[in-house]
Design an enzyme around this catalytic site. Structure first.
Site, mmCIF file in Angstrom:
data_model
loop_
_atom_site.group_PDB
_atom_site.id
_atom_site.type_symbol
_atom_site.label_atom_id
_atom_site.label_comp_id
_atom_site.label_asym_id
_atom_site.label_seq_id
_atom_site.Cartn_x
_atom_site.Cartn_y
_atom_site.Cartn_z
ATOM 1 N N LYS A 135 47.832 4.254 114.785
ATOM 2 C CA LYS A 135 49.010 4.556 115.610
ATOM 3 C C LYS A 135 48.588 5.318 116.856
ATOM 4 C CE LYS A 135 52.196 4.508 111.741
ATOM 5 N NZ LYS A 135 52.758 5.228 110.594
ATOM 6 N N GLN A 157 54.383 11.100 108.648
ATOM 7 C CA GLN A 157 53.817 10.023 107.824
ATOM 8 C C GLN A 157 54.196 10.225 106.347
ATOM 9 O OE1 GLN A 157 51.920 7.309 109.041
ATOM 10 N NE2 GLN A 157 52.160 6.567 106.950
ATOM 11 N N ASP A 212 60.995 6.435 113.471
ATOM 12 C CA ASP A 212 60.908 5.661 112.224
ATOM 13 C C ASP A 212 62.295 5.156 111.811
ATOM 14 O OD1 ASP A 212 58.532 4.993 111.032
ATOM 15 O OD2 ASP A 212 58.296 6.894 109.946
#
Ligand code: NAD
Length: 300
Positions: free
Chosen positions: A54, A98, A121
């Site tokens: 990422k 994460q 997200d």
């Protein structure tokens, strides 16, 4: 029939190019650089790989990338402080914590502490609610990638019968909402669904997000249907050598590709789209934060 292969790797590269172009315009015309912060708690090897990837792709797109690597025993209080600091930082437009988090940390609480406008997200309850009511939201990256590929392949998917196999909060449910938003007739199938083969056989679009290697065989697929395989399953592959593995999806690729009209492979299908959509969401969040028009073709 032999299915057309929907090349997610090539599509993701095109999305990343669009993101990069938009970032260049934001910098040149407005002096703004979109920023993405990724927070990793602990040393889960798969998470470390994702976070590295990422960060690399964020920088390649011309954006600012910030990584916070916290010890596995970080307290909830300290993690919430980091999130708050990022919420308050005007140079950060996207925040991603994460998952999974170590067991002592409450994921719902941590995700709920992210500013919904920076929740790239799309897991914050506000974004879930906005998506569910058809309003502008941050959309979870994997289903957004699937939607982009479906729109690209079909043009319009309005009126099509879609079956999503799997009802998770990160893939199945938001995928179903997005398909509904594009006016599909949507069925969500799951582990308790009666006669799954018959349900799947009705579908013009099948999205498999189960996490069971090759569970959907070709004879469940309606001829000409589009099959989007979200599953990523690692199997032993002794034929490739000792200790070797291979990746397979949730659909049996060989048999499904003989019946379907189009299909995403694993690897090289949905997978590469997820990070591309994370970058797209960061640019979208940056534009919204600055009252600028959103990039075309990068949102739901
Ligand atoms: P999950 O375990 O949270 O959910 C799986 C869902 O499948 C559940 O809702 C369950 O009801 C359903 N299910 C389980 N067994 C079933 C059965 N026999 N018949 C019908 N439905 C059944 O999984 P998830 O997080 O949604 O992920 C699903 C798959 O997608 C996994 O393989 C995961 O690795 C993959 N994934 C890929 C990406 C990507 O970037 N490509 C992103 C997220 C997840």
């Amino acid at each position: 029939m032999t299915a057309r292969i929907i090349d997610g790797k090539a599509f993701a590269a095109r999305v990343r190019e669009k993101v990069k172009d938009h970032v260049t315009r934001l910098k040149e015309d407005h002096g703004i650089t979109p920023g993405l912060a990724v927070v990793l708690v602990g040393e889960d090897p798969a998470s470390q790989v994702y976070v590295r990837s990422k960060g690399k792709q964020t920088v390649e797109a011309g954006m600012k990338s910030v990584e916070y690597k916290l010890d596995a025993d970080t307290s909830e209080e300290d993690l919430l402080k980091v999130v708050q600091q990022l919420n308050d930082d005007p140079e950060i437009h996207g925040i991603l914590v994460q998952l999974p988090l170590p067991k002592h940390l409450n994921e719902d609480l941590v995700i709920g502490s992210i500013d919904p406008a920076k929740d790239v997200d799309g897991f914050h309850i506000s974004n879930v609610g906005l998506l569910g009511t058809g309003q502008k939201s941050m959309v979870p990256c994997t289903p957004l990638g699937c939607l982009m590929m479906l729109r690209d392949h079909h043009g319009s998917i309005s009126g099509m019968d879609a079956v999503v196999i799997g009802r998770s909060n990160i893939v199945g449910k938001p995928m179903a909402q997005l398909l509904l938003g594009d006016s599909c007739t949507v069925t969500i199938a799951h582990s308790r669904t009666r006669d799954l083969p018959e349900v799947v056989r009705r579908a013009d679009i099948v999205v498999a997000a189960v996490g069971r290697p090759e569970m959907v065989p070709g004879d469940w697929i309606k001829p000409g249907a589009t099959v989007i395989d979200v599953g990523i399953n690692r199997l032993d592959a002794p034929e490739k050598g000792e200790g070797k593995t291979r990746l397979v999806g949730d659909v049996e690729y060989e048999s499904c590709a003989k019946v379907a009209g189009a299909i995403t492979p694993v690897p090289g299908g949905v997978g590469p789209m997820t990070i591309a959509c994370l970058l797209a969401n960061t640019v979208t969040a940056c534009c919204r934060a600055n009252g600028l028009p959103e990039p075309e073709g990068l949102t739901a």
